[in-house]
Design a protein around this motif. Structure first.
Motif, PDB file in Angstrom:
ATOM      1  N   SER A  47       0.828  -1.207   0.000  1.00 40.44           N
ATOM      2  CA  SER A  47       0.000   0.000   0.000  1.00 40.44           C
ATOM      3  C   SER A  47       0.865   1.260   0.000  1.00 40.44           C
ATOM      4  O   SER A  47       2.058   1.224   0.318  1.00 40.44           O
ATOM      5  CB  SER A  47      -0.902   0.022   1.237  1.00 40.44           C
ATOM      6  N   VAL A  48       0.253   2.389  -0.336  1.00 43.28           N
ATOM      7  CA  VAL A  48       0.965   3.664  -0.297  1.00 43.28           C
ATOM      8  C   VAL A  48       1.224   4.045   1.157  1.00 43.28           C
ATOM      9  O   VAL A  48       0.491   3.632   2.062  1.00 43.28           O
ATOM     10  CB  VAL A  48       0.165   4.768  -1.005  1.00 43.28           C
ATOM     11  N   LEU A  49       2.270   4.851   1.368  1.00 42.23           N
ATOM     12  CA  LEU A  49       2.605   5.282   2.721  1.00 42.23           C
ATOM     13  C   LEU A  49       2.031   6.664   3.010  1.00 42.23           C
ATOM     14  O   LEU A  49       1.994   7.549   2.145  1.00 42.23           O
ATOM     15  CB  LEU A  49       4.125   5.328   2.900  1.00 42.23           C
ATOM     16  N   GLY A  50       1.582   6.808   4.245  1.00 39.00           N
ATOM     17  CA  GLY A  50       1.124   8.108   4.705  1.00 39.00           C
ATOM     18  C   GLY A  50       1.866   8.502   5.968  1.00 39.00           C
ATOM     19  O   GLY A  50       2.154   7.651   6.814  1.00 39.00           O
ATOM     20  N   ARG A  51       2.168   9.790   6.087  1.00 38.23           N
ATOM     21  CA  ARG A  51       2.851  10.281   7.280  1.00 38.23           C
ATOM     22  C   ARG A  51       1.825  10.966   8.184  1.00 38.23           C
ATOM     23  O   ARG A  51       1.027  11.794   7.727  1.00 38.23           O
ATOM     24  CB  ARG A  51       3.949  11.261   6.903  1.00 38.23           C
ATOM     25  N   VAL A  52       1.799  10.605   9.463  1.00 35.56           N
ATOM     26  CA  VAL A  52       0.872  11.210  10.425  1.00 35.56           C
ATOM     27  C   VAL A  52       1.288  12.659  10.664  1.00 35.56           C
ATOM     28  O   VAL A  52       2.403  12.929  11.112  1.00 35.56           O
ATOM     29  CB  VAL A  52       0.865  10.434  11.757  1.00 35.56           C
ATOM     30  N   THR A  53       0.381  13.593  10.340  1.00 33.44           N
ATOM     31  CA  THR A  53       0.720  15.009  10.492  1.00 33.44           C
ATOM     32  C   THR A  53      -0.169  15.734  11.505  1.00 33.44           C
ATOM     33  O   THR A  53       0.128  16.868  11.881  1.00 33.44           O
ATOM     34  CB  THR A  53       0.626  15.731   9.137  1.00 33.44           C
ATOM     35  N   ALA A  54      -1.266  15.100  11.957  1.00 30.34           N
ATOM     36  CA  ALA A  54      -2.125  15.757  12.959  1.00 30.34           C
ATOM     37  C   ALA A  54      -3.073  14.738  13.562  1.00 30.34           C
ATOM     38  O   ALA A  54      -3.444  13.741  12.927  1.00 30.34           O
ATOM     39  CB  ALA A  54      -2.913  16.906  12.342  1.00 30.34           C
ATOM     40  N   LEU A  92      -0.530   6.303  16.663  1.00 31.79           N
ATOM     41  CA  LEU A  92       0.788   6.621  16.117  1.00 31.79           C
ATOM     42  C   LEU A  92       1.192   8.052  16.474  1.00 31.79           C
ATOM     43  O   LEU A  92       0.359   8.951  16.498  1.00 31.79           O
ATOM     44  CB  LEU A  92       0.787   6.459  14.594  1.00 31.79           C
ATOM     45  N   PRO A  93       2.471   8.295  16.713  1.00 33.30           N
ATOM     46  CA  PRO A  93       2.929   9.661  17.011  1.00 33.30           C
ATOM     47  C   PRO A  93       3.004  10.498  15.733  1.00 33.30           C
ATOM     48  O   PRO A  93       3.063   9.968  14.613  1.00 33.30           O
ATOM     49  CB  PRO A  93       4.322   9.429  17.599  1.00 33.30           C
ATOM     50  N   ILE A  94       2.984  11.805  15.915  1.00 31.49           N
ATOM     51  CA  ILE A  94       3.159  12.711  14.778  1.00 31.49           C
ATOM     52  C   ILE A  94       4.516  12.438  14.120  1.00 31.49           C
ATOM     53  O   ILE A  94       5.538  12.294  14.795  1.00 31.49           O
ATOM     54  CB  ILE A  94       3.106  14.186  15.238  1.00 31.49           C
ATOM     55  N   GLY A  95       4.493  12.326  12.812  1.00 23.44           N
ATOM     56  CA  GLY A  95       5.718  12.059  12.061  1.00 23.44           C
ATOM     57  C   GLY A  95       5.886  10.612  11.666  1.00 23.44           C
ATOM     58  O   GLY A  95       6.694  10.301  10.783  1.00 23.44           O
ATOM     59  N   ALA A  96       5.140   9.714  12.304  1.00 25.21           N
ATOM     60  CA  ALA A  96       5.257   8.284  11.974  1.00 25.21           C
ATOM     61  C   ALA A  96       4.678   8.015  10.592  1.00 25.21           C
ATOM     62  O   ALA A  96       3.747   8.696  10.135  1.00 25.21           O
ATOM     63  CB  ALA A  96       4.539   7.449  13.026  1.00 25.21           C
ATOM     64  N   GLU A  97       5.219   6.988   9.923  1.00 20.53           N
ATOM     65  CA  GLU A  97       4.712   6.575   8.612  1.00 20.53           C
ATOM     66  C   GLU A  97       3.984   5.250   8.748  1.00 20.53           C
ATOM     67  O   GLU A  97       4.366   4.397   9.568  1.00 20.53           O
ATOM     68  CB  GLU A  97       5.838   6.454   7.591  1.00 20.53           C
ATOM     69  N   ALA A  98       2.933   5.074   7.929  1.00 21.98           N
ATOM     70  CA  ALA A  98       2.165   3.829   7.970  1.00 21.98           C
ATOM     71  C   ALA A  98       1.535   3.601   6.595  1.00 21.98           C
ATOM     72  O   ALA A  98       1.184   4.559   5.899  1.00 21.98           O
ATOM     73  CB  ALA A  98       1.073   3.909   9.034  1.00 21.98           C
ATOM     74  N   PRO A  99       1.404   2.335   6.190  1.00 21.63           N
ATOM     75  CA  PRO A  99       0.704   2.040   4.930  1.00 21.63           C
ATOM     76  C   PRO A  99      -0.792   2.299   5.094  1.00 21.63           C
ATOM     77  O   PRO A  99      -1.377   1.984   6.135  1.00 21.63           O
ATOM     78  CB  PRO A  99       1.005   0.552   4.701  1.00 21.63           C
ATOM     79  N   VAL A 100      -1.388   2.898   4.088  1.00 23.93           N
ATOM     80  CA  VAL A 100      -2.830   3.204   4.139  1.00 23.93           C
ATOM     81  C   VAL A 100      -3.517   2.599   2.925  1.00 23.93           C
ATOM     82  O   VAL A 100      -2.934   2.491   1.837  1.00 23.93           O
ATOM     83  CB  VAL A 100      -3.076   4.722   4.211  1.00 23.93           C
ATOM     84  N   ALA A 101      -4.778   2.207   3.131  1.00 21.76           N
ATOM     85  CA  ALA A 101      -5.532   1.554   2.057  1.00 21.76           C
ATOM     86  C   ALA A 101      -6.978   2.026   2.086  1.00 21.76           C
ATOM     87  O   ALA A 101      -7.464   2.574   3.082  1.00 21.76           O
ATOM     88  CB  ALA A 101      -5.457   0.034   2.213  1.00 21.76           C
ATOM     89  N   LEU A 102      -7.661   1.788   0.970  1.00 26.45           N
ATOM     90  CA  LEU A 102      -9.067   2.152   0.834  1.00 26.45           C
ATOM     91  C   LEU A 102      -9.949   0.976   1.224  1.00 26.45           C
ATOM     92  O   LEU A 102      -9.826  -0.113   0.665  1.00 26.45           O
ATOM     93  CB  LEU A 102      -9.356   2.554  -0.619  1.00 26.45           C
ATOM     94  N   LEU A 103     -10.819   1.183   2.229  1.00 26.00           N
ATOM     95  CA  LEU A 103     -11.816   0.183   2.601  1.00 26.00           C
ATOM     96  C   LEU A 103     -13.072   0.450   1.769  1.00 26.00           C
ATOM     97  O   LEU A 103     -13.705   1.496   1.920  1.00 26.00           O
ATOM     98  CB  LEU A 103     -12.147   0.280   4.094  1.00 26.00           C
ATOM     99  N   PRO A 104     -13.451  -0.478   0.887  1.00 26.66           N
ATOM    100  CA  PRO A 104     -14.563  -0.214  -0.040  1.00 26.66           C
ATOM    101  C   PRO A 104     -15.929  -0.396   0.614  1.00 26.66           C
ATOM    102  O   PRO A 104     -16.734  -1.226   0.210  1.00 26.66           O
ATOM    103  CB  PRO A 104     -14.320  -1.246  -1.152  1.00 26.66           C
ATOM    104  N   ASP A 105     -16.186   0.409   1.646  1.00 23.93           N
ATOM    105  CA  ASP A 105     -17.445   0.322   2.382  1.00 23.93           C
ATOM    106  C   ASP A 105     -18.277   1.570   2.078  1.00 23.93           C
ATOM    107  O   ASP A 105     -17.869   2.680   2.391  1.00 23.93           O
ATOM    108  CB  ASP A 105     -17.146   0.240   3.884  1.00 23.93           C
TER     109      ASP A 105
END
Length: 358
Positions: free
Chosen positions: A299-306, A336-349
């Motif tokens: 999955s694509v990565l997202g960075r926690v910003t807020a 997750l703390p601010i600045g952490a990266e995590a894979p994100v995905a679309l839940l088709p709901d």
């Protein structure tokens, strides 16, 4: 259920400026309807036309079996059997609570006036304030006096023009429930005008989302939230954001990757809507906070910003590499703390897709 109010293709204008054009809606007996939209969309003008304060230049308005308005004809407001609660309550400061309520009951006998006033005081829990001046009451109490005064003559229809706008958030929430219970107990048909979604959802049976003098969608709160008919309704209703994407057959491509739409129903999730006519081309995807979930290693990565604490959940902002900001209410992101990266995905709901630029 029988229709009480029928507004058929009316046009209203101020001078040469058309405020609503070809607007239609119907309100059933005993229902609470709502016109919901931003300031300047025409909702108060529609209410004033129903009340008889503004003429219509085309179409007609009927209440039961009586015609109220058409081009060149307007039944006087005092003959319409319509009550109205104004934004500022419009109470008479030189009259007590009791006197305010009895003010519009001149057509009743003195015994009936006393009986109806007593009933209204009891119904609105104002018996102990009967001899009090309006300016000595809280905002919520003044609102109940205005409601009692409007209901006392037993109108066929009650109009409420932004009745909660001067109240604080918690009092507004409580009074929305109180007003709905009161109207339902009386069997009163009503139309509420508001720009506040929570007021509309709490109070009304049917809601019309308005913009630029048109009703974009008419339905229940659940229908408007789960299946906004247009991208414009989706922008106005609830938390969510519209993302660009592209549909090719059964595949949806967006910043979150590729989603197989044919697998949505099979997966047990709600179906996509509205997809009719979209078989190929650019689309807008309505992404609700529950649609963004932890992904896999591909999955694509997202960075926690807020993080924004909402009480029942925390809304987390994740920023993708291309700068796109997305929002999720998933607990895993909230931890997750601010600045952490995590894979994100679309839940088709309960996905909603719209033709681009619609």
């Amino acid at each position: 259920m029988a229709t009480l109010l029928d507004i058929a293709t009316i046009t209203c204008r101020y001078g040469e400026r058309v405020v609503c054009d070809g607007l239609s809606l119907a309100v059933d007996q005993g229902d609470i309807a709502c016109l919901l939209g931003p300031s300047g969309c025409g909702k108060t003008t529609v209410l004033r036309a129903v009340a008889g304060f503004e003429p219509v230049y085309a179409g007609h308005i009927t209440l039961g079996d009586r015609e109220l308005s058409r081009a060149g004809f307007s039944l006087p407001p005092e003959q319409r059997q319509i009550g109205m609660v104004f934004q500022d309550y419009a109470l008479f400061p030189h009259l007590t609570v009791e006197q305010n309520i009895v003010f519009g009951l001149h057509q009743f006998s003195s015994d009936d006036r006393r009986r109806i006033t007593r009933q209204m005081l009891e119904l609105t829990r104002l018996t102990d304030y009967a001899k009090v001046w309006p300016q000595q009451l809280s905002g919520g109490q003044q609102q109940r006096v205005a409601l009692a005064r409007a209901l006392a003559p037993k109108p066929q229809l009650l109009l409420l023009d932004e009745p909660f706008s001067n109240l604080d958030t918690e009092l507004r929430r409580l009074l929305c429930h109180e007003v709905r219970d009161l109207l339902k107990a009386q069997g009163t048909t009503a139309i509420l005008v508001t720009h506040d979604q929570s007021e509309a959802f709490t109070t009304a049976d049917r809601i019309g989302v308005m913009d630029a003098g048109r009703i974009l969608q008419w339905g229940s709160a659940r229908e408007l939230y789960d299946t906004p008919a247009t991208a414009a309704v989706a922008r106005f209703i609830g938390q969510g954001q519209l993302l660009p994407g592209r549909v090719e057959g059964n595949l949806l491509t967006s910043v979150l990757g590729v989603t197989d739409l044919s697998a949505v129903a099979a997966s047990g999730f709600g179906g996509t809507s509205p997809l009719a006519g979209i078989s190929c081309g650019p689309v807008e995807l309505l992404l609700r906070p529950w649609n963004l979930v932890p992904g896999s290693e591909t999955s694509v990565l997202g960075r926690v910003t807020a993080h924004s604490f909402q009480g029942a959940f925390t809304l987390t902002t994740l920023t993708l590499a291309d700068g796109t900001e997305l929002h999720s209410q998933h607990d895993a992101f909230a931890r997750l703390p601010i600045g952490a990266e995590a894979p994100v995905a679309l839940l088709p709901d309960r996905l909603n897709l719209y033709p681009a630029n619609s």
